[in-house]
Design a protein around this motif. Structure first.
Motif, PDB file in Angstrom:
ATOM      1  N   ILE A   1      -7.741   1.534   4.778  1.00  0.00           N
ATOM      2  CA  ILE A   1      -6.803   2.209   3.879  1.00  0.00           C
ATOM      3  C   ILE A   1      -7.511   3.423   3.279  1.00  0.00           C
TER       4      ILE A   1
ATOM      5  N   VAL B   1       1.288  -3.498   4.114  1.00  0.00           N
ATOM      6  CA  VAL B   1       0.169  -3.432   3.172  1.00  0.00           C
ATOM      7  C   VAL B   1       0.595  -4.219   1.942  1.00  0.00           C
TER       8      VAL B   1
ATOM      9  N   ILE C   1      -2.661   4.727   6.176  1.00  0.00           N
ATOM     10  CA  ILE C   1      -3.303   3.529   6.719  1.00  0.00           C
ATOM     11  C   ILE C   1      -3.291   3.603   8.239  1.00  0.00           C
TER      12      ILE C   1
ATOM     13  N   ALA D   1      -4.278   6.859   0.313  1.00  0.00           N
ATOM     14  CA  ALA D   1      -3.064   6.221   0.806  1.00  0.00           C
ATOM     15  C   ALA D   1      -2.096   6.062  -0.358  1.00  0.00           C
TER      16      ALA D   1
ATOM     17  N   THR E   1      -4.118  -5.266   4.559  1.00  0.00           N
ATOM     18  CA  THR E   1      -3.009  -4.987   5.473  1.00  0.00           C
ATOM     19  C   THR E   1      -2.761  -6.210   6.335  1.00  0.00           C
TER      20      THR E   1
END
Length: 475
Positions: A89, A221, A210, A112, A180
């Protein structure tokens, strides 16, 4: 060493909500909280190897948070609270190396969306956590930063692909994190280390920033934490469209959950087998115990079967759908790099045969049948209670298991989690039991699409009945 805390939790085992309150009321400073977690990382990470990069400006940010409080600035709900992030991420100006020498030294210039939202809420990036190469396997091991260990037993895995994150939170190195989930990856690691995690409805939380982005219809996520109230808080911060991820189109406040039927008892079905593959008796007993606890609290609870899961094994459907897209992403990532820079999972993925067009179409139709099957189920029930994993945390490197008398390969550990990725349904993983070896055993609480409030409510009820909430792997 496993201990049950019967007094006040140490600072490093407080949840994020509690830390935020103590910082706002000046019972603790953000600097004290940050130093406690940095000290914990220094003490434990050499053995656990959950943290791969500490954010250089974490302590500086904590000092700024304390000054903002002194000035009377408007504070976010996570003001001054540290959080960690899986290393797939993006984090602005902090290494994001995706578990591979191919991306060694990579520093993104932007956060992100999920990271930016936690920061906007006042959270402070503490560190990045370990993962398997390219976020692809059920163990967190790679050529760049090595293998993460389970704090309950260093000879066992903390799971994958968000295993570094789960190990960090379980051992007190972090109060809150982001992972994730493609098929198992926030729920499996949470189950293996005894923390909690939420895979929300697909598209609720944007995947912007991501990697890998494909197959994005399966990727999620989500928050990982040590309490259900932290999942609830984090989800309220993370959810909603960002204008970049086209799957994240629903409004942040839309909720199809318990508000739809406030005047009746919730209806819960529980299911161990069939449909998920074999399940260890200890795990099955934990699911049944959780069901019994909900019944004791006044919910309508019944054993169920879902014919769609028995007709189309979701893991097989998933495997036929995702391979070609993932292979292309991996092939592009490794192009021009030597064999020495590529670990076993990328090599395995690249060696798999392509799915034929016929098999791909058949699998797409099976995925539709699974979605229809769950839609029918949720006409009758509000919640589905299942295992997360068929066994507790396993030894490192084991790829064949005998589960309830049947020999299975390691991919079958995803049997109860992957249906939620194929269908996009939300699910929570939380500990509710302990194995004969002293390892956490978790249950999965599944709801209908956009009904996160329902599963969070049920999880809070289970948490109130839990006998294992204050168990920690390391004093």
């Amino acid at each position: 060493m496993k201990t049950e805390n019967t007094t006040i939790e140490p600072l490093y085992y407080q949840d994020a909500s509690g830390l935020a309150k103590m910082i706002r009321t000046k019972e603790l400073s953000a600097v004290e909280v940050m130093k406690a977690h940095l000290d914990r990382i220094e003490a434990l990470n050499p053995d656990i190897n959950a943290i791969v990069t500490v954010a250089e400006k974490a302590l500086e940010a904590a000092k700024a948070a304390d000054k903002a409080l002194q000035r009377g600035d408007e504070l976010g709900p996570l003001h001054g609270v540290p959080f960690t992030v899986k290393d797939s991420i993006d984090t602005a100006n902090v290494l994001t190396q995706r578990g591979s020498p191919i991306f060694k030294g990579r520093i993104p210039n932007a956060d992100a969306t999920s990271v930016a939202r936690l920061k906007k809420a006042g959270g402070i990036l503490l560190a990045k956590t370990n993962l398997p190469e390219f976020s692809y396997w059920i163990e967190s091991d790679n050529l760049l930063s090595g293998r993460s260990n389970n704090p309950w037993d260093l000879t066992r895995t903390p799971g994958g692909s968000s295993g570094g994150e789960s190990a960090a939170i379980a051992s007190g190195m972090s109060p809150l994190g982001l992972g994730t989930d493609l098929a198992i990856s926030v729920r499996g690691p949470a189950a293996q280390t005894g923390i909690v995690s939420l895979k929300a409805t697909h598209g609720s939380v944007p995947m912007t920033g991501i990697w890998p982005r494909v197959p994005r219809r399966f990727w999620h996520v989500g928050p990982m934490a040590r309490s259900i109230r932290d999942l609830e808080l984090a989800f309220s911060i993370l959810s909603g469209p960002d204008g970049f991820d086209a799957f994240a189109t629903s409004t942040a406040r839309f909720d199809a959950g318990r508000g739809a039927a406030p005047n009746r008892a919730l209806r819960v079905g529980w299911l161990v087998e069939p449909g998920f593959g074999p399940v260890d008796p200890e795990v099955a007993a934990t699911v049944e115990a959780a069901a019994a606890s909900l019944k004791e609290l006044g919910l309508i609870v019944q054993p169920v079967r879902i014919p769609a899961l028995e007709r189309d094994f979701a893991l097989d459907v998933f495997n036929r759908l995702h391979v070609m897209e993932m292979k292309e992403a991996f092939r592009e990532a490794v192009a021009g790099h030597s064999e020495d820079e590529i670990y076993k999972m990328a090599k395995t993925m690249l060696s798999l045969p392509d799915t034929s067009i016929k098999d791909f179409i058949d699998a797409e139709q099976a995925a539709e049948r699974l979605r229809d099957g769950f839609a029918g189920y949720f006409q009758k029930y509000d919640v589905l209670l299942t295992p997360v994993l068929p066994i507790p945390a396993h030894k490192h490197g084991v790829e064949q298991f005998v589960i309830n008398g049947q020999e299975m390969d390691a991919t079958y550990l995803q049997g109860a989690t992957v249906p939620l990725n194929v269908t996009g349904l939300p699910g929570i993983a939380m500990r509710f039991g302990t194995s004969k070896d002293g390892l956490p055993i978790a249950v999965q609480i599944v709801g209908s699409w956009m009904a996160e409030s329902t599963i969070l409510h049920v999880a809070l009820l289970l948490e109130s009945m839990s006998q294992v909430r204050n168990l920690h792997p390391i004093p």
